[in-house]
Design an enzyme around this catalytic site. Structure first.
Site, mmCIF file in Angstrom:
data_model
loop_
_atom_site.group_PDB
_atom_site.id
_atom_site.type_symbol
_atom_site.label_atom_id
_atom_site.label_comp_id
_atom_site.label_asym_id
_atom_site.label_seq_id
_atom_site.Cartn_x
_atom_site.Cartn_y
_atom_site.Cartn_z
ATOM 1 N N HIS A 135 23.524 106.788 -27.050
ATOM 2 C CA HIS A 135 22.424 107.204 -26.146
ATOM 3 C C HIS A 135 22.929 108.116 -25.028
ATOM 4 C CE1 HIS A 135 20.120 103.883 -27.988
ATOM 5 N NE2 HIS A 135 21.273 103.231 -27.895
ATOM 6 N N SER A 148 28.671 135.990 -16.974
ATOM 7 C CA SER A 148 27.288 136.278 -16.617
ATOM 8 C C SER A 148 27.235 137.646 -15.962
ATOM 9 C CB SER A 148 26.804 135.203 -15.643
ATOM 10 O OG SER A 148 25.791 135.714 -14.807
ATOM 11 N N LYS A 176 30.561 132.236 -13.526
ATOM 12 C CA LYS A 176 30.181 131.644 -14.816
ATOM 13 C C LYS A 176 31.176 131.928 -15.942
ATOM 14 C CE LYS A 176 26.868 129.737 -15.855
ATOM 15 N NZ LYS A 176 25.504 130.209 -16.084
ATOM 16 N N GLU A 207 26.801 127.910 -28.591
ATOM 17 C CA GLU A 207 25.335 127.992 -28.451
ATOM 18 C C GLU A 207 24.714 128.820 -29.572
ATOM 19 O OE1 GLU A 207 24.205 129.321 -24.505
ATOM 20 O OE2 GLU A 207 25.621 127.927 -23.604
#
Ligand code: ARG
Length: 435
Positions: free
Chosen positions: A155, A276, A282, A289
């Site tokens: 979980h 970024s 970043k 992804e």
């Protein structure tokens, strides 16, 4: 020039020709198309269906056509209906009547599925080789951090301590099943449809066993309608590749989490990360992804194949030309993902101190504390309850099981003694489970 002249009084409408053509998709199968034709021509000559001279001329010329396409001196005509048409047309242009004899006892319907089976066989071999490399990369990465402890989750809540090796080993097990699944599908699809003809077989005394063996198939398909209509193998492969993508996507999801500042368990090499355009701090995990995102394409390919097939009457229908776009896209996507993924795993690093620190929070040794009481003779349910009370007490007072004094333990259950601290030590929790 289409293969089906004679019956028609007009050339095909230009836009319709483009719509009908599959050359942009199936030209990648030119080698397999030529191999299939070489086996077929050699068999026709052996059976006395064409002369030995014609057979030899066809086989030799097909070899030259293959070499010319490979060298770039022969360009595949984008206006041809498909690769089969193009190769036969070129052969006939070069050989005349001998070329026109190649298609004796054969149809494009059995030809196309021979080509596709041959092509996909080599695709399976490429993907399984990549999957073996990914398994090696994961195993070697884990071996760089021997005994590294991390929280195991259920979980997404810290559950029990595990080693990094066990966690990454779960993915090795998944990718091994993927390899098995692909090889299993390979076995089932490795039968030759040649000799099925358009659907009803042929009246010529062809030798199906001969062509099957020459092309490395286990044997010839028994039913000729099934021979031309079966695309189960495309579905099985798209399904197996969908599972590869599920596994890559789950691993990607974890890598994305682990690279976040919230986790800080792992870091991707700069060569496999992106920045970024506005936020100078970043470092983004774009690669995992994108892999997670591309999984949808492969599932779509599987759905497209199932939907394309489900209403088709026997035997061949033109709908089936759509099979190649789908199954090629599934293979291309998986291969593309793996090509970047393997070196990304090889170069990434883990931060074992952070993983160990996370494992120390969240009471993930509570099960071991309960097990310790079981060892002292308490029934598990009672041991579970006593430990639950201790955890609640620790949460209220801002402590951990490791830092709780023994008298607090004993206030909850008199069976506790000094031994409990050894029992709940993270390394011991992991070692007792054989990890
Ligand atoms: N281009 C076709 C395909 O990919 C080849 C088979 C054509 N057969 C036919 N009867 N039109 O399926």
């Amino acid at each position: 020039m289409p293969l089906w002249q004679g019956r028609f009084g007009k050339a095909l409408d230009k836009a319709t020709n483009d719509f009908n053509s599959s050359i942009s998709t199936d030209s990648r199968m030119f080698r397999e198309d030529i191999s299939g034709s070489v086996a077929h021509a050699a068999m026709l000559a052996k059976q006395g269906i064409i002369t030995p001279e014609d057979g030899a001329a066809i086989v030799a010329e097909l070899g030259r056509i293959r070499a010319d396409i490979e060298s770039g001196s022969l360009l595949i005509d984008p206006n041809a209906e498909d690769i089969h048409t193009f190769v036969e047309y070129e052969l006939t242009r070069r050989l005349g009547d001998a070329g026109k004899r190649l298609h004796t006892g054969r149809s494009r319907n059995d030809q196309v599925t021979v080509d596709l089976r041959l092509y996909l066989r080599s695709q399976i071999d490429e993907v399984t080789a990549q999957l073996h490399s990914l398994r090696t990369a994961l195993k070697e990465k884990a071996a760089e951090y021997p005994g590294a402890i991390m929280p195991g989750y259920t979980h997404l809540q810290r559950a029990q301590p595990i080693t990094l090796e066990r966690h990454l080993g779960a993915y090795c097990a998944m990718f091994l099943r993927d390899i098995d699944r692909l090889n299993d599908a390979r076995k089932r699809m490795n039968y030759s449809p040649l000799g099925s003809g358009a659907l009803a077989g042929t009246t010529y005394p062809i030798d199906r066993t001969n062509t099957a063996a020459a092309l490395g198939f286990i044997g010839a398909m028994k039913n000729t309608l099934d021979g031309v209509a079966d695309r189960d193998y495309c579905v099985e492969l798209a399904a197996a590749l969908s599972l590869v993508m599920v596994h890559l996507s789950r691993l990607s999801e974890e890598l994305i989490l682990w690279c976040s500042w919230e986790f800080r368990f792992a870091e991707l090499d700069d060569a496999f990360s992106t920045g970024s355009s506005i936020m100078p701090q970043k470092k983004n995990p774009d690669i995992p992804e994108l892999v997670r995102g591309k999984s949808g394409r492969v599932f779509g390919d599987l759905m497209g194949l199932l939907t394309m097939l489900k209403g088709l009457p026997l035997a061949y229908n033109k709908d089936m030309q759509e099979d190649k776009d789908a199954v090629f896209d599934a293979f291309d996507t998986v291969k593309l993902c793996l090509t970047t993924y393997i070196p990304m795993v090889e170069t990434m690093r883990f931060l074992p101190e952070n993983m160990r620190a996370a494992a120390a929070g969240g009471f993930i040794n509570a099960t071991d504390c309960a097990d310790y009481l079981v060892g002292k003779g308490l029934p598990f349910r009672d041991a579970y309850k006593a430990t639950g009370e201790l955890v609640a007490f620790c949460i209220r007072t801002g402590r951990t099981l490791e830092t709780l004094p023994l008298d607090e333990y004993q206030a909850v259950c008199a069976l506790f003694d000094e031994g409990v601290f050894e029992a709940i030590r993270m390394e011991n929790c992991v070692a007792r489970r054989g990890m």
